[in-house]
Write a protein that holds these residues in place. Structure first.
Motif, short mmCIF file in Angstrom:
data_model
loop_
_atom_site.label_atom_id
_atom_site.label_comp_id
_atom_site.label_asym_id
_atom_site.label_seq_id
_atom_site.Cartn_x
_atom_site.Cartn_y
_atom_site.Cartn_z
N ALA A 238 12.42 0.78 -1.05
CA ALA A 238 13.65 1.55 -0.71
C ALA A 238 13.84 3.00 -1.62
N LEU A 239 13.38 2.74 -2.73
CA LEU A 239 13.28 3.84 -3.87
C LEU A 239 12.26 4.90 -3.20
N VAL A 240 11.05 4.55 -2.61
CA VAL A 240 10.11 5.52 -2.22
C VAL A 240 10.60 5.78 -0.81
N ARG B 5 13.38 5.07 -13.12
CA ARG B 5 13.84 3.82 -12.11
C ARG B 5 12.73 2.99 -11.62
N MET B 6 11.40 3.55 -11.48
CA MET B 6 10.31 2.84 -11.22
C MET B 6 10.07 1.68 -12.03
N VAL B 7 10.00 2.11 -13.76
CA VAL B 7 9.67 0.99 -14.58
C VAL B 7 10.96 -0.08 -14.69
N LEU C 97 0.86 -1.29 0.02
CA LEU C 97 0.14 -0.05 -0.07
C LEU C 97 0.91 1.32 -0.05
N ARG C 98 1.91 1.39 0.88
CA ARG C 98 2.68 2.59 0.83
C ARG C 98 3.36 2.73 -0.28
N VAL C 99 4.27 1.68 -0.92
CA VAL C 99 4.93 1.59 -2.06
C VAL C 99 3.99 2.24 -3.17
#
Length: 470
Positions: A369-371, A406-408, A210-212
């Motif tokens: 980690a990214l978030v 980065r997300m993709v 949920l948070r990501v």
């Protein structure tokens, strides 16, 4: 919401009972599924246009409109795929049976046609389901002089041009929405979205996913932006649909701070939802207008106009959950709700993006980690910026396109690790190719339409219907 006769009539006894309802949605990894829902605008083809049905405008419910399309779809293959759903005698949807079991076809307020896909094991299956749906409705709609185009906001019609479908729930919302925001009726009538529904294993797994996904939802909004027009002209936004949601009903939408509280979980979510104003309850097949009433007060036995003599049930709460419109919605699964409807390739890529990010442990850890590189407040601010700026929104000394790339890439690695292949041996990661192209600098759907508008279309937005048609 529940179909007539399907409600759980168990009386509600406690908040913990409702929290267990959510917790019971948890599944082992082997049972995780993918459910994709997508909407599209109907439009009258020029060859079939007339005074009562202008070209490019949405078709009516009836005659020669949405009701007939539902009826004919229900008759296909001898009625072995769908069962009719009625509301006060009006055909308002179809429930899947046989090969379509688990799916449904429903109508948004102005007749936006929605496929709620069945829970499927792979994105390859999702692609087949989507293609099968378009193939099924295309000959039916064309015989009635109707086409369909998935776009985030209607590019041409005024609100007054949009019809209303005969669904009791929508009549209630139509009356209530103007009381809590200025753009709620536009949300109902002139927007289309695509969302994917994904499973979780436990409360802890739900919280991480949920948070990501909630933090990255504004990135999705920018990446899938597909609504740059308003009543025939550019509107200054990449996603006008996303702008509409900023002033629809803040009590039940957006990115609530509570969702990122260290103490958040199933029970706090239930507590939050109990204070979201109600819309309706269903009794004896009728939808009763209780808009603005308090579910919490009803549970406590306090007098509520329209609820006298009624005992709140689990089914009532399940219906109430469908009236929370947060960017990621928690039910017995998680719904990603931030994207404009778009081309079939982009809508499939939207599901692929979230499956890649959330269904592989290493990818989920990388996304987490990214978030965490930025505070929650940055993502809330990003949500306000992306409707207008899209991927050009500023982000940490650059633009959002860098974060998108980065997300993709994390999602690509997640799908490769899943290693779910089709008949040719390809895994699911190839479905992200349209997003990789955009992340590398290519135009979004909205940017491409604007280029067409100022170029080949010579300022005539009606060309978008034939070019976006499915």
């Amino acid at each position: 919401m529940s179909n007539p006769g399907e409600q759980d009539t168990t009386p509600i006894e406690s908040v913990s009972q409702l929290a267990r309802l959510l917790a019971d949605g948890g599944k082992p990894r082997g049972l995780w599924r993918i459910g994709t829902e997508h909407e599209k605008f109907g439009f009258v083809l020029p060859a079939a246009a007339g005074p009562a049905r202008p070209a490019w405008m949405p078709p009516p419910y009836a005659p020669d409109g949405i009701a007939e399309i539902l009826t004919d779809l229900n008759r296909q293959d001898g009625g072995t795929r769908w069962e009719a759903i009625h509301d006060a005698g009006n055909l308002i949807g179809l429930k899947g049976i046989g090969p379509e079991r688990g799916g449904s076809v429903s109508l948004e307020p102005a007749g936006q046609f929605e496929l709620s896909g069945a829970p499927l094991a792979s994105l390859h299956d999702t692609g087949h389901e989507m293609a099968r749906h378009f193939e099924a409705i295309r000959p039916i709609s064309r015989s009635l002089g109707v086409g369909f185009a998935p776009l985030g906001f209607h590019p041409l019609a005024r609100r007054a041009d949009m019809p209303w479908m005969p669904k009791s729930r929508y009549a209630i919302m139509r009356n209530y929405m103007p009381k809590v925001g200025t753009l709620g009726l536009d949300m109902m009538q002139r927007t289309c979205t695509v969302q994917v529904n994904l499973d979780f294993a436990s409360e802890a797994d739900m919280l991480r996913k949920l948070r990501v996904s909630l933090a990255l939802q504004p990135v999705t909004t920018a990446l899938f932006a597909n609504s740059p027009f308003h009543e025939g002209r550019p509107n200054g936004f990449m996603s006008n649909r996303a702008r509409i949601w900023t002033d629809t009903d803040t009590a039940r939408s957006g990115m609530p701070d509570l969702f990122f509280s260290p103490s958040f979980g199933f029970e706090p979510y239930v507590e939050w939802l109990l204070d979201v104003p109600m819309y309706f309850v269903v009794r004896d097949g009728r939808i009763l207008d209780v808009a603005g009433r308090s579910f919490r007060a009803w549970m406590k036995g306090e007098r509520q106009d329209g609820l006298e003599g009624l005992t709140p049930t689990v089914g009532d709460f399940e219906d109430h959950m469908t009236t929370a419109f947060t960017d990621v919605r928690l039910k017995r699964f998680l719904e990603m709700r931030g994207a404009d409807a778009g081309s079939p390739e982009m809508m499939l890529a939207m599901s692929a993006l979230w499956v890649g990010l959330l269904y592989d442990d290493a990818a989920l850890a990388a996304a987490d980690a990214l978030v965490r590189e930025q505070d929650w407040a940055h993502y809330v601010a990003l949500r306000a910026a992306v409707p207008r700026a899209g991927l050009d929104a500023p982000w940490v000394g650059g633009t959002l396109r860098e974060l998108t790339a980065r997300m993709v890439e994390i999602a690509v690695q997640g799908l490769r690790a899943r290693a779910v292949t089709d008949g040719t041996g390809r895994d699911e990661s190839h479905l992200l190719a349209p997003l990789q192209e955009i992340a590398a600098g290519g135009p979004t759907q909205a940017e491409r339409w604007l280029e067409r508008y100022h170029g080949a279309w010579k300022g005539d937005v009606t060309h978008i219907f034939s070019e976006a048609a499915v």
